[in-house]
Scaffold this active site. Structure first.
Site, mmCIF file in Angstrom:
data_model
loop_
_atom_site.group_PDB
_atom_site.id
_atom_site.type_symbol
_atom_site.label_atom_id
_atom_site.label_comp_id
_atom_site.label_asym_id
_atom_site.label_seq_id
_atom_site.Cartn_x
_atom_site.Cartn_y
_atom_site.Cartn_z
ATOM 1 N N GLY A 53 -0.562 4.974 -3.811
ATOM 2 C CA GLY A 53 -0.644 6.225 -4.556
ATOM 3 C C GLY A 53 0.135 7.271 -3.800
ATOM 4 O O GLY A 53 1.337 7.159 -3.625
ATOM 5 N N GLN A 130 -4.508 7.893 2.889
ATOM 6 C CA GLN A 130 -4.716 6.456 2.638
ATOM 7 C C GLN A 130 -5.267 5.832 3.926
ATOM 8 O O GLN A 130 -6.109 6.439 4.563
ATOM 9 C CB GLN A 130 -3.409 5.760 2.214
ATOM 10 C CG GLN A 130 -3.393 5.363 0.747
ATOM 11 C CD GLN A 130 -4.357 4.233 0.360
ATOM 12 O OE1 GLN A 130 -5.116 3.689 1.168
ATOM 13 N NE2 GLN A 130 -4.336 3.883 -0.905
ATOM 14 N N GLY A 176 3.566 -0.695 -2.827
ATOM 15 C CA GLY A 176 3.646 -0.914 -1.387
ATOM 16 C C GLY A 176 2.806 -2.081 -0.914
ATOM 17 O O GLY A 176 3.253 -2.922 -0.138
ATOM 18 N N MET A 177 1.557 -2.120 -1.347
ATOM 19 C CA MET A 177 0.658 -3.202 -0.941
ATOM 20 C C MET A 177 0.667 -4.331 -1.962
ATOM 21 O O MET A 177 0.756 -5.506 -1.603
ATOM 22 C CB MET A 177 -0.780 -2.675 -0.820
ATOM 23 C CG MET A 177 -0.973 -1.611 0.208
ATOM 24 S SD MET A 177 -1.213 -2.333 1.824
ATOM 25 C CE MET A 177 0.367 -2.086 2.546
ATOM 26 N N HIS A 267 -7.227 3.460 -7.639
ATOM 27 C CA HIS A 267 -8.099 4.323 -6.833
ATOM 28 C C HIS A 267 -7.799 5.795 -7.106
ATOM 29 O O HIS A 267 -8.602 6.654 -6.803
ATOM 30 C CB HIS A 267 -7.901 4.039 -5.336
ATOM 31 C CG HIS A 267 -6.557 4.496 -4.837
ATOM 32 N ND1 HIS A 267 -5.409 3.754 -5.029
ATOM 33 C CD2 HIS A 267 -6.169 5.628 -4.207
ATOM 34 C CE1 HIS A 267 -4.381 4.417 -4.505
ATOM 35 N NE2 HIS A 267 -4.820 5.544 -4.007
ATOM 36 N N CYS A 410 -0.817 -10.701 11.972
ATOM 37 C CA CYS A 410 -1.553 -11.943 11.741
ATOM 38 C C CYS A 410 -3.030 -11.623 11.923
ATOM 39 O O CYS A 410 -3.374 -10.653 12.596
ATOM 40 C CB CYS A 410 -1.127 -13.027 12.720
ATOM 41 S SG CYS A 410 -1.494 -12.646 14.415
ATOM 42 N N GLY A 492 -7.899 3.276 0.174
ATOM 43 C CA GLY A 492 -8.116 2.078 -0.634
ATOM 44 C C GLY A 492 -8.748 2.360 -1.983
ATOM 45 O O GLY A 492 -8.210 1.997 -3.013
HETATM 46 P P1 NAD Z 1 1.333 1.868 -4.790
HETATM 47 O O1 NAD Z 1 1.002 3.214 -5.309
HETATM 48 O O2 NAD Z 1 2.418 1.724 -3.803
HETATM 49 O O3 NAD Z 1 1.639 0.902 -6.017
HETATM 50 C C1 NAD Z 1 0.847 0.860 -7.177
HETATM 51 C C2 NAD Z 1 1.691 0.273 -8.287
HETATM 52 O O4 NAD Z 1 0.904 0.192 -9.478
HETATM 53 C C3 NAD Z 1 2.907 1.123 -8.628
HETATM 54 O O5 NAD Z 1 4.062 0.335 -8.510
HETATM 55 C C4 NAD Z 1 2.654 1.594 -10.053
HETATM 56 O O6 NAD Z 1 3.848 1.695 -10.800
HETATM 57 C C5 NAD Z 1 1.761 0.500 -10.576
HETATM 58 N N1 NAD Z 1 0.897 0.902 -11.701
HETATM 59 C C6 NAD Z 1 0.116 2.002 -11.817
HETATM 60 N N2 NAD Z 1 -0.574 1.962 -12.952
HETATM 61 C C7 NAD Z 1 -0.238 0.814 -13.578
HETATM 62 C C8 NAD Z 1 -0.641 0.202 -14.778
HETATM 63 N N3 NAD Z 1 -1.565 0.756 -15.578
HETATM 64 N N4 NAD Z 1 -0.094 -0.991 -15.123
HETATM 65 C C9 NAD Z 1 0.854 -1.587 -14.335
HETATM 66 N N5 NAD Z 1 1.270 -1.039 -13.173
HETATM 67 C C10 NAD Z 1 0.714 0.136 -12.789
HETATM 68 O O7 NAD Z 1 -0.042 1.294 -4.227
HETATM 69 P P2 NAD Z 1 -0.254 0.021 -3.272
HETATM 70 O O8 NAD Z 1 -0.060 0.417 -1.860
HETATM 71 O O9 NAD Z 1 0.493 -1.139 -3.804
HETATM 72 O O10 NAD Z 1 -1.803 -0.207 -3.468
HETATM 73 C C11 NAD Z 1 -2.294 -0.646 -4.730
HETATM 74 C C12 NAD Z 1 -3.804 -0.541 -4.780
HETATM 75 O O11 NAD Z 1 -4.377 -1.501 -3.916
HETATM 76 C C13 NAD Z 1 -4.323 0.810 -4.323
HETATM 77 O O12 NAD Z 1 -5.421 1.173 -5.106
HETATM 78 C C14 NAD Z 1 -4.735 0.569 -2.921
HETATM 79 O O13 NAD Z 1 -5.731 1.464 -2.490
HETATM 80 C C15 NAD Z 1 -5.265 -0.842 -3.017
HETATM 81 N N6 NAD Z 1 -5.176 -1.521 -1.736
HETATM 82 C C16 NAD Z 1 -5.749 -2.711 -1.606
HETATM 83 C C17 NAD Z 1 -5.671 -3.392 -0.400
HETATM 84 C C18 NAD Z 1 -6.272 -4.722 -0.235
HETATM 85 O O14 NAD Z 1 -6.131 -5.350 0.767
HETATM 86 N N7 NAD Z 1 -6.885 -5.226 -1.226
HETATM 87 C C19 NAD Z 1 -5.034 -2.841 0.677
HETATM 88 C C20 NAD Z 1 -4.440 -1.625 0.507
HETATM 89 C C21 NAD Z 1 -4.479 -0.999 -0.699
#
Ligand code: NAD
Length: 559
Positions: A53, A130, A176-177, A267, A410, A492
């Site tokens: 985000g 974040q 990103g993630m 989120h 890792c 997150g």
């Molecule tokens: P980011 O903002 O870099 O990427 C999110 C992506 O979702 C963007 O490319 C955006 O275009 C896309 N998007 C938004 N709404 C959408 C929709 N309705 N349909 C399709 N695509 C859509 O975020 P990120 O760093 O990739 O993180 C993604 C999510 O995962 C966040 O909520 C983050 O908090 C969570 N997260 C999870 C973990 C884990 O290990 N599970 C770790 C870090 C972050």
């Protein structure tokens, strides 16, 4: 008359073995801060957005400029305090104290929500940190890739005979993630198919080879996935589209995916998640013109999105939430059963947390990829019995392109982390590595986070929302002498939903750092064992009985 001031340009992180600061701890913080904003690393460098985000590295350009100059003049017996991305004070401290202490996005409980955060952000008083964005140890998409791989492999072990071969994983969000998902599934031998509303994000993953194919329509994406499944080809397909629409489309097909999840930035209902039936340009406009309406639409789309996931589950697919608080968003839209599918931590990761296992990462401050090669080879030699580590390092070498400063990640457990720290410090001392390195981690770790819809979901004793643990984690890391430490809220899963802490520690080859590394790496991961043993997990009690460095006064060690 106003002077013609030259615009501040974000510099690249310095590399090599020459200091720009008064010591390596400050230098490391400077290099890692600027690495977070490296053009290959940050998702939106101009706006200081690193990932997740609007997870930022500094509050604004002015703060960044002052952060840089302060780190350069910071003494070896001083500590810089950073409040939500703005440098606010330099205090005298001790040589072995952390050089930087960071607090990001923390709000008093009753006010800890996005609405209040947005008011403060508008006034320039807060920044969303974040997890590793505001704590200066983000290392690009690689940072999450191994955790994602661990999750998919754990799912494969539980559901599919330890491999995703011939299995389709459906997901969304290639940011990103989330951009780590396609490659992780491929390394786990499966077929990934997923969408993102933003074509640029998909192209970025294609360019870095985290994604193999871009389909031109939902139809094409799904038929490619089916063909790859049939041929048992490990690969990945991306398609432009909204997750709610794509999931609904896939639900109508005869053959369904095997695993379903999602990593859109749900989120953040305003600056992250995109409602359906809105172009990106229209979404951008509505965000600023009518944020209330925007969030209403975002929650509605999350509702549809989750309804499809519930239907997949009903029809026999394995469905899990991937840590983005999507289920809570859907609840706001009235989907009462949103929590019928589990989060990834209780489903797949908690046993690892009970051994103090989690994401251990390190960065070569020299900028020389050879330093990473030397360190990862030495690590595999140090733990010859750890086959998963060897497989991972081999896959990482083959598939992962470095972004910014070379780095590696890792998952190591409590029994391995301090030994790895000692090894790396020795390699620096023996000049087998050309400049100091830093060891850090994600805040998503075994003992550093309270997040009831993610890392601490469904704890055995119901202590999901107890936020004392990350605070204790940060404090013990200050006591042990980490180089910089951070305490955040909202990573997150969004403001008000989590409390977590981060730490980074330098390996400069000195004997002093041998001692500090041992203290910090033992207590940091030991907190994972403590947290889970205290909550009643037998596996954590067994880990406790094998530890030598700490005790739990209320819990005698098992024999
Ligand atoms: P980011 O903002 O870099 O990427 C999110 C992506 O979702 C963007 O490319 C955006 O275009 C896309 N998007 C938004 N709404 C959408 C929709 N309705 N349909 C399709 N695509 C859509 O975020 P990120 O760093 O990739 O993180 C993604 C999510 O995962 C966040 O909520 C983050 O908090 C969570 N997260 C999870 C973990 C884990 O290990 N599970 C770790 C870090 C972050």
């Amino acid at each position: 008359m106003e002077q013609n001031k030259t615009k501040f340009v974000i510099p690249l992180p310095p590399t090599g073995s020459t200091l720009n600061c008064k010591g390596w701890h400050q230098e490391a913080a400077l290099r890692c801060l600027l690495n977070n904003l490296h053009p290959e690393v940050a998702e939106d460098r101009d706006n200081l957005i690193v990932y997740g985000g609007k997870g930022k590295a500094a509050r604004d350009l002015k703060s960044l400029e002052i952060l840089i100059s302060t780190l350069k003049r910071l003494g070896n017996e001083e500590t810089l305090l950073v409040q939500s991305g703005k440098p606010v004070a330099v205090f005298p401290s001790q040589k072995t104290s952390p050089r930087v202490l960071i607090a990001n996005s923390n709000l008093v409980g009753n006010w800890s929500n996005w609405d209040h955060f947005h008011e403060l952000e508008k006034k320039g008083l807060m920044m969303y940190g974040q997890m590793t964005a505001g704590s200066w140890i983000y290392i690009g998409t690689q940072g999450i890739i191994q955790g994602t791989y661990e999750t998919f492999m754990s799912a494969a072990k539980i559901h599919f005979n330890s491999t995703l071969k011939g299995r389709i994983v459906l997901s969304a969000g290639l940011g990103g993630m989330g951009g780590a998902q396609p490659l992780s599934v491929k390394i786990a031998e499966g077929v990934f198919v997923g969408c993102d509303v933003d074509e640029e994000r998909i192209k970025k993953r294609l360019k870095s080879k985290y994604l193999d194919h871009l389909a031109s329509s939902f139809e094409e994406a799904w038929s490619m996935a089916l063909k790859f499944k049939e041929d048992k080809v490990a690969t990945s397909v991306g398609v432009v589209g909204n997750a709610a629409d794509f999931f609904e489309y896939v639900l109508k097909q005869k053959v369904l995916p095997d695993l379903v999840t999602d990593q859109t930035s749900a989120h953040d209902p305003l600056d992250g998640y995109v409602p359906k039936n809105l172009s990106l340009a229209a979404a951008k406009e509505m965000r600023s013109q009518d944020p209330k309406k925007y969030m209403e639409l975002a929650y509605q789309t999350m509702g549809d999105h989750v309804q499809s996931m519930l239907e997949f589950q009903k029809r026999g697919c394995f469905v899990f939430d991937y840590g983005n608080n999507l289920r809570a968003g859907a609840m706001k839209a009235g989907v009462e059963k949103a929590f019928a599918f589990p989060g990834f931590v209780p489903a797949y990761i908690r046993p690892l947390f009970c051994e103090g296992s989690g994401p251990f990462r390190w960065v070569a401050l020299s900028g020389d990829p050879k330093d990473i090669e030397v360190s990862e080879n030495a690590l595999c030699e140090l733990f010859p019995e750890n086959k998963k580590l060897k497989t991972w390092i081999a896959a990482a070498k083959k598939h992962i392109q470095f972004q910014g400063l070379p780095s590696r990640i890792c998952w190591l457990n409590y029994f391995e982390r301090a030994a790895a720290g000692e090894l790396f410090n020795r390699l620096v001392r023996e000049k087998k590595i050309s400049a100091p390195m830093v060891i850090g981690r994600d805040h998503l770790d075994c003992g550093s986070v309270a997040s009831p819809y993610r890392e601490t979901e469904s704890m055995l004793d119901g202590s999901d929302a107890v936020a004392d643990w990350p605070l204790l984690n940060a404090m013990i890391n200050v006591a042990g002498g980490a180089s910089w430490i951070s305490l955040h809220n909202g990573g997150g899963v969004g403001i008000g939903y989590s409390q977590h802490s981060g730490m980074v520690i330098l390996c400069d080859g000195s004997l002093e750092m041998d001692q500090r590394l041992a203290l910090v790496l033992n207590s940091d991961s030991g907190m994972g064992i403590v947290r889970h043993a205290d909550a009643g997990y037998d596996l954590a009690a067994q880990s406790l009985s094998r530890t030598k460095n700490f005790s739990m006064p209320c819990m005698p060690k098992e024999n």
